[in-house]
Design an enzyme around this catalytic site. Structure first.
Site, short mmCIF file in Angstrom:
data_model
loop_
_atom_site.label_atom_id
_atom_site.label_comp_id
_atom_site.label_asym_id
_atom_site.label_seq_id
_atom_site.Cartn_x
_atom_site.Cartn_y
_atom_site.Cartn_z
N ASN A 9 0.87 -1.19 0.00
CA ASN A 9 0.00 0.00 0.00
C ASN A 9 0.90 1.23 0.00
O ASN A 9 1.50 1.56 1.02
CB ASN A 9 -0.90 -0.04 1.25
CG ASN A 9 -1.73 1.22 1.41
OD1 ASN A 9 -1.85 2.02 0.49
ND2 ASN A 9 -2.30 1.40 2.59
N LYS A 11 0.06 4.26 -0.28
CA LYS A 11 -0.61 5.42 0.32
C LYS A 11 -0.44 6.66 -0.58
O LYS A 11 -0.37 6.54 -1.79
CB LYS A 11 -0.10 5.67 1.73
CG LYS A 11 -0.14 4.40 2.59
CD LYS A 11 0.04 4.67 4.05
CE LYS A 11 0.12 3.34 4.79
NZ LYS A 11 0.02 3.48 6.23
N HIS A 95 -9.49 0.87 5.10
CA HIS A 95 -8.20 1.05 5.78
C HIS A 95 -8.41 1.96 6.99
O HIS A 95 -9.23 2.87 6.95
CB HIS A 95 -7.19 1.66 4.80
CG HIS A 95 -5.79 1.65 5.33
ND1 HIS A 95 -5.35 2.59 6.22
CD2 HIS A 95 -4.76 0.80 5.11
CE1 HIS A 95 -4.09 2.33 6.53
NE2 HIS A 95 -3.69 1.24 5.87
N GLU A 97 -6.83 4.38 8.06
CA GLU A 97 -6.66 5.82 7.78
C GLU A 97 -7.93 6.40 7.16
O GLU A 97 -8.28 7.55 7.40
CB GLU A 97 -5.44 6.02 6.88
CG GLU A 97 -4.15 5.80 7.66
CD GLU A 97 -2.97 5.29 6.85
OE1 GLU A 97 -3.00 5.37 5.61
OE2 GLU A 97 -2.01 4.80 7.48
N GLU A 165 -5.24 -5.35 10.67
CA GLU A 165 -4.23 -4.32 10.86
C GLU A 165 -4.49 -3.58 12.17
O GLU A 165 -5.30 -2.64 12.19
CB GLU A 165 -4.28 -3.32 9.71
CG GLU A 165 -4.02 -3.91 8.35
CD GLU A 165 -3.47 -2.88 7.39
OE1 GLU A 165 -2.35 -3.08 6.90
OE2 GLU A 165 -4.13 -1.85 7.16
N GLY A 171 2.41 1.98 10.77
CA GLY A 171 3.33 3.10 10.62
C GLY A 171 4.05 3.50 11.90
O GLY A 171 4.64 4.57 11.98
N SER A 210 3.52 -2.35 10.34
CA SER A 210 4.98 -2.29 10.53
C SER A 210 5.70 -3.57 10.11
O SER A 210 6.71 -3.95 10.70
CB SER A 210 5.32 -1.92 11.97
OG SER A 210 4.83 -0.63 12.28
N GLY A 231 2.80 -1.22 4.31
CA GLY A 231 2.81 0.20 3.98
C GLY A 231 4.23 0.67 3.73
O GLY A 231 4.78 0.50 2.64
N GLY A 232 4.85 1.24 4.76
CA GLY A 232 6.17 1.85 4.63
C GLY A 232 7.20 1.00 3.90
O GLY A 232 7.91 1.48 3.01
C1 PEP Z 1 -0.78 -0.04 6.07
O1 PEP Z 1 -0.88 1.14 5.83
O2 PEP Z 1 -1.65 -0.81 5.66
C2 PEP Z 1 0.37 -0.49 6.83
C3 PEP Z 1 0.33 -1.69 7.33
O3 PEP Z 1 1.39 0.40 7.02
P1 PEP Z 1 2.84 0.09 7.67
O4 PEP Z 1 3.33 -1.19 7.05
O5 PEP Z 1 3.67 1.27 7.31
O6 PEP Z 1 2.62 -0.07 9.13
#
Ligand code: PEP
Length: 251
Positions: A9, A11, A95, A97, A165, A171, A210, A231-232
Site C-alpha cells: 500500500n 498510500k 483502511h 486511515e 491491521e 506506521g 509495521s 505500507g512503509g
Molecule cells: C498499512 O498502511 O496498511 C500499513 C500496514 O502500514 P505500515 O506497514 O507502514 O505499518
C-alpha cells in the site's frame, strides 16, 4: 489450500515516474515467483502507468479506495468500474486511515465491499483495533463487529480478502507479536466459519502493521496468517522483495 498474498500500500506517496520505477523493479525482482499473489496499490494518479507496466506479469494491482456508486455527480470520487478499466483486480477497503481521517463507517465499508464484488474487484477489507481498544480488552469485540458489519448481507466470501491491521501497529514500528496476530486471525476465521462454513478456510487473512523483511518470518509461520499488507516497507523495492521472498519460501 489458501494462497499467500503480499500487498504493498503506497498510500499518498510517489509521483507517476517514481511509481513506474518502483513497479518495474518489483516486477523484475519477483518474476518467477508464481504460486501466490503480489499486489501493488499505487495512488490513483499512477494506476494507469503502473497497470501498463505489470500487464501480463505475476504482479496485480489494487486501488487504495473507491466509491460505492457506478457514476454520477460525486465530485472527487472514483468508481469501481473506472478502477477495473485501469487494470485493478483488487481494492483496499476500510483502511484505518480512511476510517479515522475520512470517517468511514462499517456501513460505508459494507456498501463498498458489495459494490466492489458486483463489479468484479476483490476487496481487501481492513479491520483492526486501536491502542485504547486493546488496552480495554475489547479487541475481539471491535474486530468481530467490523468483520460482521463489513460483510453483512453477503451470501459468499469466495472473493474476499481480509487484512487484520491493529491501528497501533500501522506506521509506528510497533509490530504485533506473531502470537497476538495469530490469535486475532484465528478469531476472524472462527467468526467466518460460523456464517460461511468451510469457505472460511479458503479465505486469505493478511497481517498489516509495521511489517518488514526482518520481522515477517515469525508472523508468516503462524497457521492463520496468509500474507501481509505492507505500507512503509513497500516503498523500497529491496525491502518489499525481501518480504515477498520470505513469504513465498515459507508458505
Ligand atoms: C498499512 O498502511 O496498511 C500499513 C500496514 O502500514 P505500515 O506497514 O507502514 O505499518
Amino acid at each position: 489450500m489458501r494462497k499467500w498474498i503480499v500487498a504493498g500500500n503506497w498510500k499518498m506517496n510517489n509521483t507517476v515516474a517514481e511509481s513506474m520505477a518502483l513497479a518495474r523493479a518489483i516486477k523484475e525482482g519477483s518474476s518467477g515467483i508464481q504460486d501466490g499473489s503480489i499486489i501493488l496499490a499505487p495512488p490513483f494518479t499512477a494506476l494507469f502507468s503502473v497497470g501498463q507496466i505489470i500487464k501480463g506479469s505475476n504482479v496485480s494491482m489494487a486501488a487504495q479506495n473507491m466509491y460505492y456508486e457506478d457514476k454520477g455527480a460525486y465530485t472527487g470520487e472514483v468508481s469501481p468500474a473506472m478502477l477495473k478499466d485501469l487494470g485493478c483486480a483488487y481494492v483496499i477497503i476500510g483502511h484505518s486511515e480512511r476510517r479515522k481521517y475520512f470517517r468511514e463507517s462499517d456501513a460505508d465499508v459494507n456498501l463498498k465491499v458489495k459494490k466492489a464484488l458486483d463489479t468484479g474487484l476483490t476487496p481487501i477489507m481492513c479491520v483492526g483495533e486501536t491502542d485504547e481498544e486493546r488496552e480495554k480488552g475489547i479487541t475481539k469485540d471491535v474486530v468481530g463487529r467490523q468483520v460482521k458489519n463489513g460483510l453483512a448481507g453477503l451470501q459468499t466470501i469466495d472473493h474476499i480478502v481480509i487484512a487484520y491491521e491493529p491501528v497501533w501497529a500501522i506506521g509506528t514500528g510497533k509490530v504485533a507479536t506473531s502470537e497476538q496476530a495469530q490469535e486475532v486471525h484465528a478469531f476472524i476465521r472462527g467468526i467466518l466459519r460460523e456464517s460461511y462454513g468451510k469457505a472460511a478456510d479458503e479465505l486469505s487473512i493478511l497481517y498489516g502493521g509495521s511489517v518488514t523483511q526482518e520481522n515477517i518470518g515469525d508472523l508468516i509461520a503462524m497457521d492463520d496468517i496468509d500474507g501481509a499488507l505492507v505500507g512503509g516497507a513497500s516503498l523500497k523495492a529491496d525491502g518489499f522483495l525481501g518480504i515477498i521472498k520470505n513469504i513465498a519460501e515459507k508458505k
